[in-house]
Design an enzyme around this catalytic site. Structure first.
Site, mmCIF file in Angstrom:
data_model
loop_
_atom_site.group_PDB
_atom_site.id
_atom_site.type_symbol
_atom_site.label_atom_id
_atom_site.label_comp_id
_atom_site.label_asym_id
_atom_site.label_seq_id
_atom_site.Cartn_x
_atom_site.Cartn_y
_atom_site.Cartn_z
ATOM 1 C CE LYS A 240 -3.782 -1.899 2.852
ATOM 2 N NZ LYS A 240 -4.880 -1.705 2.066
ATOM 3 N NE ARG A 314 -11.313 -9.905 -1.295
ATOM 4 C CZ ARG A 314 -11.819 -8.847 -2.357
ATOM 5 N NH1 ARG A 314 -12.142 -9.364 -3.463
ATOM 6 N NH2 ARG A 314 -11.808 -7.671 -1.864
#
Length: 461
Positions: A240, A314
């Protein structure tokens, strides 16, 4: 931090809730000296405005808390909470015509406004206290406030003090206080216990990944809560940028929220069998980090192509959901700070959710309105299933294109809940970007109060 009501006492001061439309009538009911004071003060009953009214002996005899206009109240939850900060450290009792849901919202807002995160910086100033208003279930509201405070504390704590091991400690402390059973699978044990994707996401960190499993209750319908516990998310090899990494201590907001909800359920003694599953990991960068292009085999044996290591939540949820599904509980609920797409769609204040049962969805939406915990239903949109199906594996963890990102993430998770009759997923933000009544800037629970209120209808309690 005061999250409870004060016991009834003779010396409590009346706190009048008054809106703009009712101010003139209230002023007329005051004695001449009080009336003169209010008129001279310029008090106009703006939402959250406070006025202390003195008596003949120089002490205070009553207080006014402005409720503004109907339009102002429609735009702001927890108006009384805004007033609490302006009141001195005295004990008050409400004088109001509010009843039902409006009174509950005012009372709960008061309690939630007592929260502050004091682990690193204390706030010793005396706080105003409120006697529980007649007509509210004080025990229930205090349980809700305490559960919300737990959620906020966990999210607000930086990753240096809230890694997978500390999150486990918090879960154990909660479970032990209610006599619940805890089992934890850690590190390489995840592979032998068949949680390969939890292991793959967390193996690059110096802090071992784990699955926390709490069980409470011996009778009633079975409810399983699954919370994303990514204690810090660097993005992995798909690193990120700095401005996106700054808030990643909150990436365990789903775990924090299900623990807060679990505390509410256990405190209130709901007649159900509760299970809480938290995959707790840190998504880090090291030589053994998972790579873009890798293919993982999940607990459910579905293969997953890793097209972005920053779509890791997820993956850990998938193994935990597969584990939950093996027991076929009556209802499975997952909560996660999962996608930026959800924030683009509804902003930070709304909690989007998905439900396989229209009846469950309706129950949660109705409850959200009753308890001032806003949610927004999103669809498990079947035509988008193809977007999560890559060419060389069963599933894709990060479909290209970026469209419908929250929906495709929800569809991904749904593939791991196939035996249980009903499934709900909440794609929450878990953070209050600007201070608001009853919600200081920082970690915040979303959806938990709505679920707590809806559970009796959904589970027939």
């Amino acid at each position: 931090m005061s999250l409870t009501f004060a016991p009834p006492q003779d010396q409590s001061l009346p706190l009048h809730l008054v809106d703009k439309a009712g101010l003139a009538a209230l002023v007329e009911r005051l004695d001449p000296a009080q009336r003169a004071w209010v008129l001279a003060s310029g008090f106009e009953a703006e939402l959250g405005a406070v006025l202390m009214v003195p008596g003949h002996d120089g002490g205070h005899t009553l207080a006014l808390a402005g409720q503004g206009t109907e339009a102002a109240r429609a735009r702001t939850r927890f108006g009384l909470a805004r007033a609490r900060a302006g009141l001195p450290g005295k004990v008050f009792h409400l004088v109001t015509d509010l009843a039902g849901e409006a009174l509950n919202e005012a009372a709960l807002g008061w309690l939630l406004a007592g929260y502050h995160f004091g682990r690193y910086k204390n706030k010793p100033a005396p706080e105003a206290q409120l006697v529980a208003p007649a007509g509210v279930d004080a025990t229930r509201l205090e349980a809700i406030a305490a559960g919300e405070a737990l959620t906020r504390d966990l999210i607000n704590t930086p990753a240096s003090d809230m890694g997978p091991d500390e999150l486990e400690d918090a879960a154990r402390k909660l479970a032990e206080s209610f006599g619940a059973h805890v089992a934890v699978t850690t590190g390489e044990q995840l592979l032998t216990a068949n949680f390969p994707m939890i292991h793959a996401v967390g193996r690059a960190s110096t802090r071992a990944p784990r699955l926390i499993d709490i069980a409470w209750g011996e009778k009633g319908p079975r409810l399983t809560l699954v919370g994303k516990g990514v204690c810090f998310d660097t993005g992995g090899l798909n690193l990120k940028p700095g401005n996106s990494m700054g808030l990643m201590k909150k990436d365990m907001g789903g775990a924090a929220t299900v623990l807060g909800l679990a505390q509410m359920i256990m405190t209130l003694g709901l007649d159900l069998q509760l299970r809480v599953l938290i995959p707790a990991v840190e998504n880090s960068v090291a030589g053994d980090a998972m790579r873009p292009g890798d293919i993982l085999t999940s607990r459910k044996t579905l293969t997953v192509e890793i097209n972005n290591t920053d779509a890791e939540g997820r993956l850990v949820l998938a193994d935990a959901l597969a584990c939950a599904d093996e027991e076929t509980p009556d209802l499975v609920i997952s909560m996660a700070t999962l996608t930026g797409a959800a924030r683009v769609a509804v902003g930070p204040d709304l909690a989007p959710f998905y439900a396989t049962s229209p009846e469950d969805a309706a129950a949660v939406k109705a409850a959200a309105g009753r308890v001032a915990d806003p949610v927004w239903e999103m669809p498990f949109w079947t035509p988008y299933e193809a977007r999560i199906e890559p060419g060389i594996a069963d599933l894709d963890n990060a479909p290209a294109g970026g469209m419908a990102g929250s929906i495709t993430a929800a569809l991904f998770l749904k593939r791991f809940v196939t035996a249980s009759p009903r499934y709900m997923h909440f794609d929450i933000y878990g953070w209050q970007p600007e201070a608001a009544p009853a919600r200081p800037k920082g970690g915040v629970g979303q959806g938990a109060r709505a679920l707590l209120d809806a559970l009796p209808e959904m589970l027939g309690l």
